[in-house]
Scaffold this motif. Sequence first.
Motif, PDB file in Angstrom:
ATOM      1  N   VAL A  21      35.083  36.749  45.057  1.00 17.93           N
ATOM      2  CA  VAL A  21      33.679  36.836  44.690  1.00 17.93           C
ATOM      3  C   VAL A  21      33.110  36.105  46.015  1.00 17.93           C
ATOM      4  N   THR A  22      32.054  36.567  46.242  1.00 19.38           N
ATOM      5  CA  THR A  22      31.335  36.092  47.604  1.00 19.38           C
ATOM      6  C   THR A  22      29.907  36.099  47.012  1.00 19.38           C
ATOM      7  N   ARG A  23      29.346  34.980  47.440  1.00 19.93           N
ATOM      8  CA  ARG A  23      27.866  34.592  47.171  1.00 19.93           C
ATOM      9  C   ARG A  23      27.073  34.817  48.686  1.00 19.93           C
ATOM     10  N   ASP A  24      27.705  35.106  49.635  1.00 21.57           N
ATOM     11  CA  ASP A  24      26.824  35.258  50.856  1.00 21.57           C
ATOM     12  C   ASP A  24      26.015  36.924  51.035  1.00 21.57           C
ATOM     13  N   TRP A  25      25.425  37.006  51.902  1.00 21.24           N
ATOM     14  CA  TRP A  25      25.112  38.355  52.155  1.00 21.24           C
ATOM     15  C   TRP A  25      26.063  39.063  52.684  1.00 21.24           C
ATOM     16  N   ALA A  26      26.437  40.152  52.311  1.00 21.47           N
ATOM     17  CA  ALA A  26      27.642  41.051  52.556  1.00 21.47           C
ATOM     18  C   ALA A  26      27.366  42.214  53.356  1.00 21.47           C
ATOM     19  N   PRO A  27      28.160  42.640  54.533  1.00 22.84           N
ATOM     20  CA  PRO A  27      27.848  43.719  55.444  1.00 22.84           C
ATOM     21  C   PRO A  27      28.299  45.105  54.599  1.00 22.84           C
ATOM     22  N   GLN A  28      27.255  45.641  53.790  1.00 19.88           N
ATOM     23  CA  GLN A  28      27.583  46.552  52.950  1.00 19.88           C
ATOM     24  C   GLN A  28      28.562  47.938  53.555  1.00 19.88           C
ATOM     25  N   VAL A  29      27.803  48.376  54.639  1.00 23.05           N
ATOM     26  CA  VAL A  29      28.204  49.409  55.435  1.00 23.05           C
ATOM     27  C   VAL A  29      29.677  49.236  55.764  1.00 23.05           C
ATOM     28  N   GLU A  30      29.716  48.129  56.638  1.00 18.58           N
ATOM     29  CA  GLU A  30      31.379  47.782  56.905  1.00 18.58           C
ATOM     30  C   GLU A  30      32.389  47.861  55.825  1.00 18.58           C
ATOM     31  N   ILE A  31      31.873  47.193  54.688  1.00 16.93           N
ATOM     32  CA  ILE A  31      32.847  47.068  53.437  1.00 16.93           C
ATOM     33  C   ILE A  31      33.041  48.467  53.065  1.00 16.93           C
ATOM     34  N   LEU A  32      32.144  49.214  52.835  1.00 15.57           N
ATOM     35  CA  LEU A  32      32.418  50.614  52.285  1.00 15.57           C
ATOM     36  C   LEU A  32      33.334  51.360  53.264  1.00 15.57           C
ATOM     37  N   GLY A  33      33.062  51.169  54.467  1.00 16.01           N
ATOM     38  CA  GLY A  33      33.885  52.116  55.466  1.00 16.01           C
ATOM     39  C   GLY A  33      35.018  51.394  55.667  1.00 16.01           C
ATOM     40  N   HIS A  34      35.455  50.198  54.936  1.00 13.05           N
ATOM     41  CA  HIS A  34      36.943  49.695  55.354  1.00 13.05           C
ATOM     42  C   HIS A  34      38.030  50.563  54.324  1.00 13.05           C
ATOM     43  N   GLY A  35      39.168  50.666  55.007  1.00 15.92           N
ATOM     44  CA  GLY A  35      40.216  51.563  54.431  1.00 15.92           C
ATOM     45  C   GLY A  35      40.622  50.970  52.855  1.00 15.92           C
ATOM     46  N   SER A  36      40.607  49.729  52.757  1.00 16.76           N
ATOM     47  CA  SER A  36      41.144  48.982  51.248  1.00 16.76           C
ATOM     48  C   SER A  36      40.065  49.581  50.411  1.00 16.76           C
ATOM     49  N   VAL A  37      38.773  49.889  50.386  1.00 20.92           N
ATOM     50  CA  VAL A  37      37.793  49.964  49.345  1.00 20.92           C
ATOM     51  C   VAL A  37      38.211  51.283  48.631  1.00 20.92           C
ATOM     52  N   GLY A  38      38.242  51.496  47.648  1.00 20.92           N
ATOM     53  CA  GLY A  38      38.508  52.690  46.949  1.00 20.92           C
ATOM     54  C   GLY A  38      37.468  53.206  45.805  1.00 20.92           C
ATOM     55  N   ALA A  39      36.367  52.420  45.419  1.00 19.54           N
ATOM     56  CA  ALA A  39      35.373  52.837  44.879  1.00 19.54           C
ATOM     57  C   ALA A  39      34.245  51.607  44.885  1.00 19.54           C
ATOM     58  N   PHE A  40      32.771  52.011  44.617  1.00 22.52           N
ATOM     59  CA  PHE A  40      32.021  51.090  44.701  1.00 22.52           C
ATOM     60  C   PHE A  40      31.172  51.237  43.242  1.00 22.52           C
ATOM     61  N   MET A  41      31.127  49.982  42.742  1.00 23.87           N
ATOM     62  CA  MET A  41      30.170  49.919  41.387  1.00 23.87           C
ATOM     63  C   MET A  41      28.867  49.462  41.880  1.00 23.87           C
ATOM     64  N   SER A  42      27.850  50.337  41.467  1.00 25.66           N
ATOM     65  CA  SER A  42      26.471  50.061  42.142  1.00 25.66           C
ATOM     66  C   SER A  42      25.294  50.368  41.352  1.00 25.66           C
ATOM     67  N   HIS A  43      24.334  49.979  41.307  1.00 27.74           N
ATOM     68  CA  HIS A  43      23.060  49.998  40.827  1.00 27.74           C
ATOM     69  C   HIS A  43      22.382  51.507  41.015  1.00 27.74           C
ATOM     70  N   CYS A  44      23.028  51.936  42.018  1.00 26.58           N
ATOM     71  CA  CYS A  44      22.567  53.566  42.519  1.00 26.58           C
ATOM     72  C   CYS A  44      21.043  53.450  43.068  1.00 26.58           C
TER      73      CYS A  44
END
Length: 462
Positions: free
Chosen positions: A335-358
């Motif tokens: 759990v992180t409460r900081d502003w997250a670098p979303q594009v870099e996170i989504l581009g990381h090889g460990s990420v398999g899916a994204f739960m999003s508000h769309c």
Amino acid sequence: MAAVHDQENPPAAAAAVVVVVVPFLFQSHLNQALQLAHLISSYKIPVYYATSAAHCRQAKLRYNGKNTSSITHLNFIELPMPPFLSPPPNPNSTLKFPSHLQPCLDVCLELRHPTAALLRQLSSSSKRVVVINDTNMAYVTQDVATIPNAESYSFSCISAFSLHCIINQGILDEYKTNVDRIYLKPIAETVTPEILKFAAYQSPHEDLKSGDLINTCRTLERSYLDLLKDKKQWAVAPLNPVIRATDEMINNNTCLLWLDKQPRKSVLFVSFGSTTSMMDEQVKELAMGLRQSKQRFLWVFRDAERGNAFSDDNGDRKSGLPDGFEESVEGIGMVTRDWAPQVEILGHGSVGAFMSHCGWNSCMESLSMGVPIVAWPMHSEQPYNALLVTEMLKAGVAIKECDGDLVGSDLIKEAIEEMMVSDEGVIKRERAEEIGLVLRNAVEEGGATRLEMDSFVEHITR
């Protein structure tokens, strides 16, 4: 009015054509407009990014390009805007539209006159001034009609399908038959009366535009773009960087360092954007659903932002998680409460899916990285985006109806497992990878988006 050039950039020689980008003041819109400004500037055209001082600062600090030095050549114009109230969000509101941002939107209409002064100043030394305004800023840029050598283009930050649904509300019944988890309401029922009034200010000035720039890819939404075409039109997405995360991009970010230790495609990234707040009870249900699913996750746990992104407590969320939750998921979830670098996170090889508000910005970032979406729309056009992703593109699963009701942990667990461990989820992930390849190819030389951007630049420099 601020001087035409800020202190970062010395005055350039007079140009035949200059471009002025006028963004809407929500974070996702600021970011998309800045990405567009950077892209246009790569054609060696002087570009001015014009908004309030605070929003210039916000856009620059959160720019999600690989290298923020790549935007130092842009001209950031700090337009004067009156002070405004910046109340906290109300997470207990059943209507999830961020009504606490309304004071900021009300005063942004005051940007009209300094924007007009900027355009007149630039028009005196340029052959042509090209104004690109967010669709929500048509009121602010209306004086372009009084400048003989200026022309304007609208920039839409939502999908072509959503635009189609908004313009033709009567078609919603047709799409309702195709889905059982996303409740499609007319957009007026998911936003506030105040924002509808704000939108009404824009309507009389929308016909001033000479064409439309739309944040989508023609290969992805060709049929819906064809339905919308009544003026010149260019599909210019993806605007976000499409290069996957590398060591140079990490810069010791704690989220990315944690992802480095996780198996490939094993992590569910959970984030609901900068305008969503969940009530404490819903936060607890989400936490339980994540824990019960036994899937790895990275959760950006923040409140909706205030109108002033630099408030001391902006985005802070101190309550809502069950006692001992973070300790109970140690090693599995973060759990992180900081502003997250979303594009870099989504581009990381460990990420398999994204739960999003769309939000469409998040959808495009996720799809361009080949990451499928667990769709949980909250307000505005988000249910339409969710329908597009889950039913038309087949690159996601829906978690709930956009109706304000509490979603139980059992439904959340079910959607996570459907995406992460089921046979159907494998198909969704493969489909997202296919779309990601299409979108990444689109921005390469000769690709669909690159050709559209070349066409736009040729048009404005004609």
